[in-house]
Design a protein around this motif. Structure first.
Motif, PDB file in Angstrom:
ATOM      1  N   GLU A  96      71.667  28.213  32.828  1.00  0.00           N
ATOM      2  CA  GLU A  96      71.321  28.647  34.175  1.00  0.00           C
ATOM      3  C   GLU A  96      72.361  29.664  34.619  1.00  0.00           C
ATOM      4  N   LEU A  97      71.939  30.911  34.814  1.00  0.00           N
ATOM      5  CA  LEU A  97      72.883  31.969  35.153  1.00  0.00           C
ATOM      6  C   LEU A  97      73.168  32.052  36.641  1.00  0.00           C
ATOM      7  N   ASP A  98      72.345  31.375  37.457  1.00  0.00           N
ATOM      8  CA  ASP A  98      72.565  31.305  38.911  1.00  0.00           C
ATOM      9  C   ASP A  98      72.595  32.678  39.566  1.00  0.00           C
ATOM     10  N   GLU A  99      71.707  33.568  39.161  1.00  0.00           N
ATOM     11  CA  GLU A  99      71.572  34.857  39.825  1.00  0.00           C
ATOM     12  C   GLU A  99      70.209  35.451  39.496  1.00  0.00           C
ATOM     13  N   LEU A 100      69.741  36.320  40.383  1.00  0.00           N
ATOM     14  CA  LEU A 100      68.462  36.977  40.161  1.00  0.00           C
ATOM     15  C   LEU A 100      68.634  38.113  39.160  1.00  0.00           C
ATOM     16  N   VAL A 101      67.761  38.145  38.189  1.00  0.00           N
ATOM     17  CA  VAL A 101      67.850  39.100  37.095  1.00  0.00           C
ATOM     18  C   VAL A 101      66.859  40.234  37.347  1.00  0.00           C
ATOM     19  N   SER A 102      67.306  41.466  37.154  1.00  0.00           N
ATOM     20  CA  SER A 102      66.430  42.608  37.419  1.00  0.00           C
ATOM     21  C   SER A 102      65.922  43.274  36.155  1.00  0.00           C
ATOM     22  N   GLY A 103      66.720  43.250  35.078  1.00  0.00           N
ATOM     23  CA  GLY A 103      66.323  43.899  33.832  1.00  0.00           C
ATOM     24  C   GLY A 103      66.328  42.923  32.680  1.00  0.00           C
ATOM     25  N   GLY A 104      65.413  43.123  31.753  1.00  0.00           N
ATOM     26  CA  GLY A 104      65.285  42.220  30.611  1.00  0.00           C
ATOM     27  C   GLY A 104      66.439  42.334  29.645  1.00  0.00           C
ATOM     28  N   TYR A 114      72.109  41.820  30.107  1.00  0.00           N
ATOM     29  CA  TYR A 114      71.082  41.892  31.131  1.00  0.00           C
ATOM     30  C   TYR A 114      71.674  42.533  32.377  1.00  0.00           C
ATOM     31  N   THR A 115      70.812  42.903  33.333  1.00  0.00           N
ATOM     32  CA  THR A 115      71.258  43.479  34.601  1.00  0.00           C
ATOM     33  C   THR A 115      70.773  42.607  35.757  1.00  0.00           C
ATOM     34  N   THR A 116      71.461  42.715  36.889  1.00  0.00           N
ATOM     35  CA  THR A 116      71.173  41.867  38.043  1.00  0.00           C
ATOM     36  C   THR A 116      70.808  42.698  39.263  1.00  0.00           C
TER      37      THR A 116
END
Length: 384
Positions: A96-104, A114-116
């Motif tokens: 669980e990375l606990d952040e919203l992910v924007s890029g695959g 990945y990017t956030t």
């Protein structure tokens, strides 16, 4: 709402609104084609199905899975990172990375990237899932980073390209590309070779950069903006270019399909083609899904049409993928279509998920892997 989230969501909301307007307009004037019946000549046998989180059915991001060795890695928009065994779909580990992910995901031999939505690029150890480093970008990125093991490159939504040292995360160079008032839903994932990175920008330009210092090797145009309104002048090579035998193949919306020499950028051929997606290439042909839903195969040597399949018009098709002697693609209703690579005829059809497929499909020998917007990974095997 925090500023970073506000800016990110404005971009995504605009993209969603543009897509919705375009789709509604098309469906009123040109409704999606009804699926035709056919006698399947091959079968796609489902081997396994594994749930890997919530997926993404709202933001319509392209969170493509990646594959290496005996593992498939996936990342959901709410930050669930999963590693699956490729033959069985068994969950090997998850974080669980606990952040919203924007890029695959991007990957190399040691790391996942990945990017956030906070405008950061993150490196993760691919064996343990533990973080290695994190760096702040100048703006958000909604495409996957790309790495060759030495350098990681990421392209942001405002047309900037940044390169980082893969081991430590130190920025090596940055290129500030041309911005655009209006563009499609995202930016392409850069294409890396051992010495260069190739990518395109929303003004229709494609550039090759030296990976060591960011100097421009060559620049060409995939499409020239025309018309009076911003919508008419929209020329956006949004799909990732394809590399095959020292040639780069690319296509733009309201632009051209081109074949270029990878070292010099010299144009080998060009033809007017409009597509939202990337291309696929095999020994003989280049395959594309056009903006109107036509599936097209052209001769790789001279760009002459080999075949056209117009039976999936206006079904919002994805990038086509070469799968042995076939071409695989999906549509907005979540159907996976398999076409003959030689004549474009339908040979098989399955429906992995009515919500659709997220990001790229993965191909390995006679197996095809898809990541659905409902949060499932499915493996299919080609049988006769």
């Amino acid at each position: 709402m925090p500023l970073w989230l506000s800016r990110s969501f404005r971009v995504l909301v605009f993209g969603a609104v543009f897509t919705a307007l375009f789709s509604c307009s098309n469906e009123e004037v040109n409704p999606p084609a009804e699926l035709v019946d056919f006698e399947a000549s091959v079968k796609l046998k489902r081997l396994w199905k594994t749930s890997v989180g919530a997926g993404d059915d709202d933001l319509k991001l392209s969170l493509s899975p990646v594959m290496s060795g005996q593992q498939i890695f996936t990342l959901s928009v709410d930050g669930l990172l999963s590693a699956l065994e490729i033959d069985t779909g068994k969950l090997l580990w998850e974080r669980e990375l606990d952040e919203l992910v924007s890029g695959g995901l991007g990957l190399d031999a040691l790391s996942l990237y990945y990017t956030t939505f906070q405008g950061q690029i993150v490196s993760i150890d691919r064996e343990s899932g533990n973080p290695r480093w994190r760096r702040t970008l100048v703006s958000e990125a909604i495409s996957a980073p790309a790495s060759n093991g030495s350098t990681v490159v990421v392209q942001t939504i405002d047309g900037r390209l940044a390169a980082f040292d893969a081991s430590e995360g130190n920025q090596r160079w940055r290129y500030d590309g041309p911005g655009s008032i209006l563009s499609l839903r995202g930016t392409p994932t850069p294409l890396l070779t051992a010495e260069s990175v190739i990518t395109s920008f929303s003004n229709g330009e494609m550039l090759s950069f030296d990976l060591r210092n960011g100097s421009v090797n060559w620049k060409t145009t995939v499409g020239v903006p025309q018309g009076r309104t911003e919508l008419e002048r929209l020329v956006d090579p949004d799909g990732r270019p394809a590399l095959f035998n020292e040639r780069v193949y690319a296509v733009a919306y309201q632009g051209d399909m081109v074949a270029l020499d990878v070292r010099s950028g010299r144009e080998i051929w060009s033809k007017p083609v409009s597509s939202f997606n990337g291309l696929s290439v095999n020994e003989k042909h280049v395959y594309a899904t056009l903006a109107d839903g036509t599936v097209l195969a052209v001769n790789k040597t001279n760009s002459n049409d080999v075949w056209r399949n117009e039976k999936l018009k206006y079904r919002r098709l994805t990038t086509p993928y070469v799968f042995g002697s076939y071409v695989a693609l999906t549509d907005y209703e979540g159907y996976l279509h398999l076409l003959s690579s030689t004549n474009g005829e339908f040979v098989a059809r399955v429906r992995p998920d009515s919500d659709g497929i997220m990001g790229d499909m993965l191909v390995l020998d006679d197996r095809l892997y898809v990541y659905t917007r409902s949060g499932d990974v499915l493996a299919y095997q080609l049988t006769h």
